[in-house]
Design a protein around this motif. Structure first.
Motif, PDB file in Angstrom:
ATOM      1  N   ASP A 231       0.833  -1.202   0.000  1.00 59.39           N
ATOM      2  CA  ASP A 231       0.000   0.000   0.000  1.00 59.39           C
ATOM      3  C   ASP A 231       0.870   1.256   0.000  1.00 59.39           C
ATOM      4  O   ASP A 231       0.544   2.244  -0.657  1.00 59.39           O
ATOM      5  CB  ASP A 231      -0.919   0.020   1.222  1.00 59.39           C
ATOM      6  CG  ASP A 231      -2.041  -1.001   1.126  1.00 59.39           C
ATOM      7  OD1 ASP A 231      -2.348  -1.442   0.000  1.00 59.39           O
ATOM      8  OD2 ASP A 231      -2.609  -1.353   2.176  1.00 59.39           O
ATOM      9  N   ALA A 232       1.990   1.195   0.727  1.00 61.45           N
ATOM     10  CA  ALA A 232       2.896   2.355   0.770  1.00 61.45           C
ATOM     11  C   ALA A 232       3.494   2.629  -0.604  1.00 61.45           C
ATOM     12  O   ALA A 232       3.651   3.789  -0.998  1.00 61.45           O
ATOM     13  CB  ALA A 232       4.007   2.113   1.792  1.00 61.45           C
ATOM     14  N   ASP A 233       3.816   1.567  -1.353  1.00 64.34           N
ATOM     15  CA  ASP A 233       4.351   1.741  -2.708  1.00 64.34           C
ATOM     16  C   ASP A 233       3.317   2.394  -3.611  1.00 64.34           C
ATOM     17  O   ASP A 233       3.614   3.317  -4.370  1.00 64.34           O
ATOM     18  CB  ASP A 233       4.768   0.388  -3.300  1.00 64.34           C
ATOM     19  CG  ASP A 233       5.902  -0.262  -2.535  1.00 64.34           C
ATOM     20  OD1 ASP A 233       6.753   0.468  -1.996  1.00 64.34           O
ATOM     21  OD2 ASP A 233       5.924  -1.510  -2.483  1.00 64.34           O
ATOM     22  N   ARG A 234       2.079   1.904  -3.526  1.00 66.29           N
ATOM     23  CA  ARG A 234       1.006   2.481  -4.351  1.00 66.29           C
ATOM     24  C   ARG A 234       0.751   3.934  -3.958  1.00 66.29           C
ATOM     25  O   ARG A 234       0.538   4.793  -4.813  1.00 66.29           O
ATOM     26  CB  ARG A 234      -0.257   1.646  -4.213  1.00 66.29           C
ATOM     27  CG  ARG A 234      -0.181   0.319  -4.950  1.00 66.29           C
ATOM     28  CD  ARG A 234      -1.498  -0.435  -4.906  1.00 66.29           C
ATOM     29  NE  ARG A 234      -1.693  -1.125  -3.643  1.00 66.29           N
ATOM     30  CZ  ARG A 234      -1.212  -2.335  -3.369  1.00 66.29           C
ATOM     31  NH1 ARG A 234      -0.525  -2.995  -4.275  1.00 66.29           N
ATOM     32  NH2 ARG A 234      -1.439  -2.895  -2.205  1.00 66.29           N
ATOM     33  N   ASP A 235       0.785   4.229  -2.648  1.00 67.31           N
ATOM     34  CA  ASP A 235       0.572   5.603  -2.185  1.00 67.31           C
ATOM     35  C   ASP A 235       1.683   6.539  -2.655  1.00 67.31           C
ATOM     36  O   ASP A 235       1.429   7.691  -3.002  1.00 67.31           O
ATOM     37  CB  ASP A 235       0.468   5.648  -0.661  1.00 67.31           C
ATOM     38  CG  ASP A 235      -0.812   5.013  -0.137  1.00 67.31           C
ATOM     39  OD1 ASP A 235      -1.763   4.850  -0.939  1.00 67.31           O
ATOM     40  OD2 ASP A 235      -0.860   4.678   1.059  1.00 67.31           O
ATOM     41  N   ALA A 236       2.923   6.041  -2.668  1.00 69.41           N
ATOM     42  CA  ALA A 236       4.049   6.870  -3.125  1.00 69.41           C
ATOM     43  C   ALA A 236       3.887   7.219  -4.603  1.00 69.41           C
ATOM     44  O   ALA A 236       4.136   8.356  -5.014  1.00 69.41           O
ATOM     45  CB  ALA A 236       5.369   6.141  -2.882  1.00 69.41           C
ATOM     46  N   VAL A 237       3.462   6.258  -5.401  1.00 67.69           N
ATOM     47  CA  VAL A 237       3.241   6.523  -6.829  1.00 67.69           C
ATOM     48  C   VAL A 237       2.075   7.493  -6.990  1.00 67.69           C
ATOM     49  O   VAL A 237       2.133   8.423  -7.811  1.00 67.69           O
ATOM     50  CB  VAL A 237       3.003   5.202  -7.599  1.00 67.69           C
ATOM     51  CG1 VAL A 237       2.527   5.471  -9.011  1.00 67.69           C
ATOM     52  CG2 VAL A 237       4.277   4.371  -7.614  1.00 67.69           C
ATOM     53  N   ALA A 238       1.014   7.314  -6.207  1.00 68.47           N
ATOM     54  CA  ALA A 238      -0.139   8.217  -6.294  1.00 68.47           C
ATOM     55  C   ALA A 238       0.267   9.646  -5.936  1.00 68.47           C
ATOM     56  O   ALA A 238      -0.158  10.604  -6.589  1.00 68.47           O
ATOM     57  CB  ALA A 238      -1.247   7.731  -5.369  1.00 68.47           C
ATOM     58  N   GLU A 239       1.126   9.797  -4.926  1.00 67.54           N
ATOM     59  CA  GLU A 239       1.597  11.131  -4.552  1.00 67.54           C
ATOM     60  C   GLU A 239       2.447  11.748  -5.659  1.00 67.54           C
ATOM     61  O   GLU A 239       2.319  12.927  -5.974  1.00 67.54           O
ATOM     62  CB  GLU A 239       2.397  11.047  -3.257  1.00 67.54           C
ATOM     63  CG  GLU A 239       2.845  12.388  -2.742  1.00 67.54           C
ATOM     64  CD  GLU A 239       3.560  12.285  -1.413  1.00 67.54           C
ATOM     65  OE1 GLU A 239       4.338  13.208  -1.131  1.00 67.54           O
ATOM     66  OE2 GLU A 239       3.364  11.313  -0.682  1.00 67.54           O
ATOM     67  N   ARG A 240       3.287  10.940  -6.254  1.00 66.32           N
ATOM     68  CA  ARG A 240       4.134  11.437  -7.356  1.00 66.32           C
ATOM     69  C   ARG A 240       3.286  11.853  -8.550  1.00 66.32           C
ATOM     70  O   ARG A 240       3.560  12.860  -9.205  1.00 66.32           O
ATOM     71  CB  ARG A 240       5.130  10.360  -7.759  1.00 66.32           C
ATOM     72  CG  ARG A 240       6.141  10.826  -8.737  1.00 66.32           C
ATOM     73  CD  ARG A 240       7.513  10.282  -8.425  1.00 66.32           C
ATOM     74  NE  ARG A 240       8.428  10.646  -9.486  1.00 66.32           N
ATOM     75  CZ  ARG A 240       9.162   9.792 -10.169  1.00 66.32           C
ATOM     76  NH1 ARG A 240       9.122   8.521  -9.879  1.00 66.32           N
ATOM     77  NH2 ARG A 240       9.962  10.209 -11.118  1.00 66.32           N
ATOM     78  N   LEU A 241       2.223  11.087  -8.824  1.00 64.59           N
ATOM     79  CA  LEU A 241       1.315  11.442  -9.919  1.00 64.59           C
ATOM     80  C   LEU A 241       0.569  12.739  -9.595  1.00 64.59           C
ATOM     81  O   LEU A 241       0.360  13.577 -10.479  1.00 64.59           O
ATOM     82  CB  LEU A 241       0.331  10.307 -10.181  1.00 64.59           C
ATOM     83  CG  LEU A 241       0.917   9.024 -10.758  1.00 64.59           C
ATOM     84  CD1 LEU A 241      -0.130   7.921 -10.785  1.00 64.59           C
ATOM     85  CD2 LEU A 241       1.499   9.258 -12.137  1.00 64.59           C
ATOM     86  N   ALA A 242       0.183  12.918  -8.339  1.00 65.17           N
ATOM     87  CA  ALA A 242      -0.513  14.146  -7.936  1.00 65.17           C
ATOM     88  C   ALA A 242       0.395  15.361  -8.109  1.00 65.17           C
ATOM     89  O   ALA A 242      -0.049  16.430  -8.538  1.00 65.17           O
ATOM     90  CB  ALA A 242      -0.994  14.026  -6.495  1.00 65.17           C
ATOM     91  N   ILE A 243       1.673  15.192  -7.783  1.00 65.69           N
ATOM     92  CA  ILE A 243       2.630  16.288  -7.971  1.00 65.69           C
ATOM     93  C   ILE A 243       2.755  16.619  -9.452  1.00 65.69           C
ATOM     94  O   ILE A 243       2.765  17.789  -9.842  1.00 65.69           O
ATOM     95  CB  ILE A 243       3.999  15.927  -7.357  1.00 65.69           C
ATOM     96  CG1 ILE A 243       3.892  15.873  -5.834  1.00 65.69           C
ATOM     97  CG2 ILE A 243       5.078  16.905  -7.791  1.00 65.69           C
ATOM     98  CD1 ILE A 243       5.107  15.290  -5.145  1.00 65.69           C
TER      99      ILE A 243
END
Length: 145
Positions: A5-17
């Motif tokens: 979940d942390a990996d998916r959240d990190a990618v989601a944050e990078r996409l949001a940026i």
């Protein structure tokens, strides 16, 4: 390797940026976010950010004005985030006060007479808890330290 979940959240944050920087349009962001949230292995996540630059972390510039002065980061003083949380808690209290006072006012009008101001009891207890939390912070949560 399976994605956490942390990996998916990190990618989601990078996409949001990337979306906020204008590197992705809304449709592309939503498509990649959907793929990221449904990713099973790390190999599913890598291509989603491969064409995006690595975000650069900016560090605040030090100014000579604040040197030698006591700041909120000094030992023994509350941190800014601790006070911000405390102020946010008071905002919730104020919102509750507005809602309860509104309910009291409507029921008084419908009843044809001013009812006892019952919101005083829950608001008083809530305020006492907030004040107690400021005076005696909880050490386990590191609040207001």
């Amino acid at each position: 390797m399976r994605a956490s979940d942390a990996d998916r959240d990190a990618v989601a944050e990078r996409l949001a940026i990337a979306l906020s920087e204008g590197r992705l349009d809304l449709n592309e962001y939503e498509r990649r976010l959907d793929l990221a949230m449904n990713a099973v292995v790390m190999g599913d996540l890598t291509p989603l950010t491969a064409d995006l630059p690595t975000p650069v972390e900016t560090q605040p510039a030090e100014s000579d004005e604040g040197k030698g002065l006591v700041t909120s980061e000094a030992p023994g003083f509350p941190t800014a985030s601790g006070w911000r949380e405390w102020v946010d808690e008071w905002r919730w209290w104020l919102g509750g006060a507005v809602i309860m006072t509104g309910i009291w006012g409507v029921t008084s009008i419908v009843g044809g007479a001013l009812l006892p101001f019952w919101p005083l009891v829950p608001l008083g207890i809530w305020a006492a808890i907030l004040i107690a939390a400021a005076i005696w912070p909880d050490d386990s949560t590191n609040r207001r330290d």
